[in-house]
Scaffold this motif. Structure first.
Motif, PDB file in Angstrom:
ATOM      1  N   TYR A   1       1.076 -29.566 -42.154  1.00  0.00           N
ATOM      2  CA  TYR A   1       2.475 -29.199 -41.931  1.00  0.00           C
ATOM      3  C   TYR A   1       2.723 -28.863 -40.456  1.00  0.00           C
ATOM      4  CZ  TYR A   1       1.177 -24.209 -41.881  1.00  0.00           C
ATOM      5  OH  TYR A   1       0.636 -22.998 -41.575  1.00  0.00           O
ATOM      6  N   GLU A   2       1.676 -28.364 -39.764  1.00  0.00           N
ATOM      7  CA  GLU A   2       1.830 -28.077 -38.340  1.00  0.00           C
ATOM      8  C   GLU A   2       1.928 -29.374 -37.545  1.00  0.00           C
ATOM      9  OE1 GLU A   2      -0.549 -23.874 -37.771  1.00  0.00           O
ATOM     10  OE2 GLU A   2      -1.752 -25.680 -38.030  1.00  0.00           O
ATOM     11  N   ILE A   3       1.154 -30.374 -37.940  1.00  0.00           N
ATOM     12  CA  ILE A   3       1.235 -31.684 -37.277  1.00  0.00           C
ATOM     13  C   ILE A   3       2.609 -32.300 -37.490  1.00  0.00           C
ATOM     14  CG2 ILE A   3       0.278 -34.026 -37.266  1.00  0.00           C
ATOM     15  CD1 ILE A   3      -2.391 -32.827 -38.075  1.00  0.00           C
ATOM     16  N   ALA A   4       3.125 -32.213 -38.708  1.00  0.00           N
ATOM     17  CA  ALA A   4       4.449 -32.760 -39.016  1.00  0.00           C
ATOM     18  C   ALA A   4       5.524 -32.046 -38.194  1.00  0.00           C
ATOM     19  CB  ALA A   4       4.736 -32.620 -40.505  1.00  0.00           C
ATOM     20  N   SER A   5       5.361 -30.721 -38.055  1.00  0.00           N
ATOM     21  CA  SER A   5       6.332 -29.952 -37.274  1.00  0.00           C
ATOM     22  C   SER A   5       6.301 -30.363 -35.801  1.00  0.00           C
ATOM     23  CB  SER A   5       6.034 -28.466 -37.417  1.00  0.00           C
ATOM     24  OG  SER A   5       6.939 -27.696 -36.655  1.00  0.00           O
ATOM     25  N   LEU A   6       5.088 -30.552 -35.258  1.00  0.00           N
ATOM     26  CA  LEU A   6       4.957 -31.003 -33.875  1.00  0.00           C
ATOM     27  C   LEU A   6       5.569 -32.385 -33.676  1.00  0.00           C
ATOM     28  CD1 LEU A   6       1.324 -29.845 -33.004  1.00  0.00           C
ATOM     29  CD2 LEU A   6       3.452 -28.994 -31.998  1.00  0.00           C
ATOM     30  N   TYR A   7       5.378 -33.247 -34.652  1.00  0.00           N
ATOM     31  CA  TYR A   7       5.920 -34.609 -34.558  1.00  0.00           C
ATOM     32  C   TYR A   7       7.448 -34.570 -34.504  1.00  0.00           C
ATOM     33  CZ  TYR A   7       7.092 -39.378 -35.947  1.00  0.00           C
ATOM     34  OH  TYR A   7       7.630 -40.638 -35.999  1.00  0.00           O
ATOM     35  N   HIS A   8       8.055 -33.762 -35.356  1.00  0.00           N
ATOM     36  CA  HIS A   8       9.522 -33.666 -35.362  1.00  0.00           C
ATOM     37  C   HIS A   8      10.033 -33.026 -34.083  1.00  0.00           C
ATOM     38  CE1 HIS A   8       9.925 -35.183 -39.372  1.00  0.00           C
ATOM     39  NE2 HIS A   8       9.206 -34.209 -39.906  1.00  0.00           N
ATOM     40  N   GLU A   9       9.330 -32.030 -33.585  1.00  0.00           N
ATOM     41  CA  GLU A   9       9.738 -31.382 -32.340  1.00  0.00           C
ATOM     42  C   GLU A   9       9.631 -32.360 -31.174  1.00  0.00           C
ATOM     43  OE1 GLU A   9       7.369 -27.920 -31.897  1.00  0.00           O
ATOM     44  OE2 GLU A   9       8.287 -26.852 -33.590  1.00  0.00           O
ATOM     45  N   ARG A  10       8.539 -33.152 -31.157  1.00  0.00           N
ATOM     46  CA  ARG A  10       8.382 -34.132 -30.074  1.00  0.00           C
ATOM     47  C   ARG A  10       9.503 -35.156 -30.106  1.00  0.00           C
ATOM     48  NH1 ARG A  10       4.685 -39.375 -29.953  1.00  0.00           N
ATOM     49  NH2 ARG A  10       6.449 -39.879 -31.294  1.00  0.00           N
ATOM     50  N   ASN A  11       9.832 -35.659 -31.280  1.00  0.00           N
ATOM     51  CA  ASN A  11      10.916 -36.638 -31.386  1.00  0.00           C
ATOM     52  C   ASN A  11      12.254 -36.048 -30.946  1.00  0.00           C
ATOM     53  OD1 ASN A  11       9.257 -38.653 -32.242  1.00  0.00           O
ATOM     54  ND2 ASN A  11       9.754 -38.451 -34.421  1.00  0.00           N
ATOM     55  N   ALA A  12      12.472 -34.779 -31.301  1.00  0.00           N
ATOM     56  CA  ALA A  12      13.727 -34.128 -30.915  1.00  0.00           C
ATOM     57  C   ALA A  12      13.818 -33.989 -29.393  1.00  0.00           C
ATOM     58  CB  ALA A  12      13.830 -32.760 -31.577  1.00  0.00           C
ATOM     59  N   ILE A  13      12.709 -33.622 -28.769  1.00  0.00           N
ATOM     60  CA  ILE A  13      12.689 -33.468 -27.299  1.00  0.00           C
ATOM     61  C   ILE A  13      12.889 -34.810 -26.609  1.00  0.00           C
ATOM     62  CG2 ILE A  13      11.233 -32.849 -25.328  1.00  0.00           C
ATOM     63  CD1 ILE A  13       9.954 -30.710 -27.141  1.00  0.00           C
ATOM     64  N   LEU A  14      12.151 -35.830 -27.049  1.00  0.00           N
ATOM     65  CA  LEU A  14      12.253 -37.153 -26.427  1.00  0.00           C
ATOM     66  C   LEU A  14      13.643 -37.749 -26.597  1.00  0.00           C
ATOM     67  CD1 LEU A  14       8.808 -38.718 -27.425  1.00  0.00           C
ATOM     68  CD2 LEU A  14       9.511 -37.887 -25.177  1.00  0.00           C
ATOM     69  N   SER A  15      14.278 -37.437 -27.720  1.00  0.00           N
ATOM     70  CA  SER A  15      15.620 -37.982 -27.954  1.00  0.00           C
ATOM     71  C   SER A  15      16.676 -37.265 -27.122  1.00  0.00           C
ATOM     72  CB  SER A  15      15.973 -37.866 -29.450  1.00  0.00           C
ATOM     73  OG  SER A  15      15.071 -38.625 -30.229  1.00  0.00           O
ATOM     74  N   SER A  16      16.380 -36.031 -26.717  1.00  0.00           N
ATOM     75  CA  SER A  16      17.384 -35.237 -25.997  1.00  0.00           C
ATOM     76  C   SER A  16      17.336 -35.437 -24.478  1.00  0.00           C
ATOM     77  CB  SER A  16      17.200 -33.762 -26.329  1.00  0.00           C
ATOM     78  OG  SER A  16      15.940 -33.303 -25.872  1.00  0.00           O
ATOM     79  N   VAL A  17      16.199 -35.859 -23.931  1.00  0.00           N
ATOM     80  CA  VAL A  17      16.119 -36.029 -22.473  1.00  0.00           C
ATOM     81  C   VAL A  17      16.841 -37.308 -22.043  1.00  0.00           C
ATOM     82  CG1 VAL A  17      13.956 -34.777 -22.328  1.00  0.00           C
ATOM     83  CG2 VAL A  17      13.919 -37.238 -22.648  1.00  0.00           C
ATOM     84  N   LYS A  18      17.408 -37.269 -20.820  1.00  0.00           N
ATOM     85  CA  LYS A  18      18.161 -38.424 -20.310  1.00  0.00           C
ATOM     86  C   LYS A  18      17.260 -39.429 -19.616  1.00  0.00           C
ATOM     87  CE  LYS A  18      22.403 -35.742 -19.696  1.00  0.00           C
ATOM     88  NZ  LYS A  18      23.441 -35.298 -18.738  1.00  0.00           N
TER      89      LYS A  18
END
Length: 270
Positions: free
Chosen positions: A208-225
């Motif tokens: 579940y920690e790996i899944a959480s990191l994966y979602h956080e990484r996707n959220a960060i990458l999607s938010s940067v310009k």
């Protein structure tokens, strides 16, 4: 990253391995126990029948039936045989199923219990039966006693208690039970080692920690310009964020072409 409480990966692996091993062991042990009990039952039944046949042919037993008090001669004679062969009981009865010998002398002179003498007394058969008598459920070997003219004069019943059969079968299974316990402990040890090895490969994180990191990484990458492209050591694109797609004007269908261009470029440079 917020941790949530749950069953750890190590626990899940151990439980799974132990459950599989125990299921297999229980099934195999159950089958072996059934086979062992049937084999023990067959062996004891055969022994009881052999002893009954042997006792029925004893000349001293035939002669004792002619005495005024047959039990006075038969009881000590049969008790010695019973102790020698290790049977739970050897009962001698006449054609009316009245006992002339019994391990409990108080039961001598009373009728035999079990209602399984007819085949021996009426038809002269030797056989194995299972019935409940005065001592409890037992496996018996029955044999008729013939006089010199070939007429039936009584019956021999040699028996082993069912509880003794179960105890004998259990004693024969002790080695199997010890091996089974060892297999379960071995399975637990393997589960622990496997879980530790897997956790080491995933940096000690729970799924579940790996899944959480994966979602956080996707959220960060999607938010940067800025456009971000990740390439592995073989020149393969492993990640391309939305900003990079927009900058390079790449649709999803064109991603494979971009990967090919990167690989060709790396091949030329090398």
């Amino acid at each position: 990253m917020k941790k949530r409480k749950g069953v750890s990966l190590q626990t899940k692996i151990i439980v799974l391995i132990v459950a599989i091993i125990m299921t297999i062991i229980l099934v195999l042990t159950g089958l072996f126990a059934k086979m062992e009990y049937e084999q023990t039952q067959n062996n004891m039944g055969t022994l009881a029948l052999q002893v009954a046949n042997t006792v029925s042919l004893m000349p001293s037993l035939r002669d004792a039936f002619k005495e005024d008090d047959p039990s006075a001669v038969i009881q000590p004679l049969i008790e010695k045989v019973r102790k020698d062969v290790g049977a739970e009981f050897i009962v001698i009865g006449n054609t009316d199923s009245i006992r002339y010998a019994h391990p409990d002398e108080k039961k001598i002179g009373k009728k035999m219990i079990g209602e399984d003498n007819d085949r021996a007394i009426l038809h002269g058969e030797s056989y194995i039966s299972e019935a409940t008598g005065s001592l409890g459920p037992s496996l018996r070997g029955k044999s008729p006693i013939f006089d010199l003219n070939g007429d039936i004069m009584g019956v021999v019943s040699v028996g082993f208690l069912v509880d003794d059969l179960k105890e004998a079968a259990f004693n024969n299974m002790k080695t199997v039970l010890i091996v089974s316990a060892g297999a379960i402990l071995f399975g637990i040890s393997c589960g622990v080692l496997l879980a530790k090895n897997i956790r080491k490969d995933i940096l000690g994180l729970e799924p579940y920690e790996i899944a959480s990191l994966y979602h956080e990484r996707n959220a960060i990458l999607s938010s940067v310009k800025e456009g971000i492209i990740a390439i592995d050591e073989n020149g393969l694109i492993t990640m391309l964020n939305p900003a990079a797609r927009n900058i390079l004007n790449i649709e999803k269908d064109g991603l494979n072409k971009l990967k090919a261009l990167f690989q060709i470029q790396i091949f030329i440079e090398s």
